[in-house]
Design an enzyme around this catalytic site. Structure first.
Site, PDB file in Angstrom:
ATOM      1  N   GLU A   1       0.824  -1.202   0.000  1.00 15.61           N
ATOM      2  CA  GLU A   1       0.000   0.000   0.000  1.00 15.61           C
ATOM      3  C   GLU A   1       0.864   1.260   0.000  1.00 15.61           C
ATOM      4  OE1 GLU A   1      -3.007   2.398  -0.532  1.00 15.61           O
ATOM      5  OE2 GLU A   1      -3.241   0.215  -0.565  1.00 15.61           O
ATOM      6  N   GLU A  46       0.994   6.443  -7.018  1.00 20.21           N
ATOM      7  CA  GLU A  46      -0.085   7.404  -7.281  1.00 20.21           C
ATOM      8  C   GLU A  46       0.406   8.843  -7.127  1.00 20.21           C
ATOM      9  OE1 GLU A  46      -3.379   6.278  -4.793  1.00 20.21           O
ATOM     10  OE2 GLU A  46      -3.982   4.695  -6.165  1.00 20.21           O
TER      11      GLU A  46
END
Length: 124
Positions: free
Chosen positions: A71, A78
């Site tokens: 994550e 991102e």
């Protein structure tokens, strides 16, 4: 070393502090990190309640660490995509979707591993 810079690498201590800063930033800004930390805490609590063996602890802790790491990497991807493509672009969206899919697949597999570990602890 920063490309194009003549400065030396930061010290080991500074590098470690940068890593802690990055983790704090992710925890304070990213909902999914908080969710994964909470689920990991639940897994640890279940392990304590069920008194799982040493190998099961290693599996559970490794799974928690791998999912949180994935994550964090997804968040980094991102962030970089948003930096280089502030406006919507189909390829930017694809990159972000694929990075998120990697975390999703890993999370599903880790959930299966968790079920197996905890079912084994309950049934034995």
């Amino acid at each position: 070393m920063i490309p194009g810079s003549n400065s030396d690498h930061p010290s080991f201590r500074k590098s470690f502090l940068f890593a802690i800063q990055g983790f704090r930033t992710a925890v304070s800004t990213e909902r999914n990190i908080k969710v994964m930390l909470a689920v990991g805490a639940c897994a640890v609590a279940a392990g304590l309640v069920l008194q799982i063996d040493l190998v099961s602890w290693a599996i559970i802790l490794l799974c928690c660490g791998v999912v949180i790491t994935a994550e964090l990497l997804n968040t980094a991807v991102e962030t970089v995509v948003d930096l280089v493509s502030p406006e919507f672009h189909p390829l930017a969206g694809r990159a972000k979707d694929i990075a998120a899919a990697a975390v999703w697949v890993l999370s599903l597999l880790v959930a299966v591993v968790g079920v197996l570990v905890f079912a084994n602890a309950i049934l034995t």
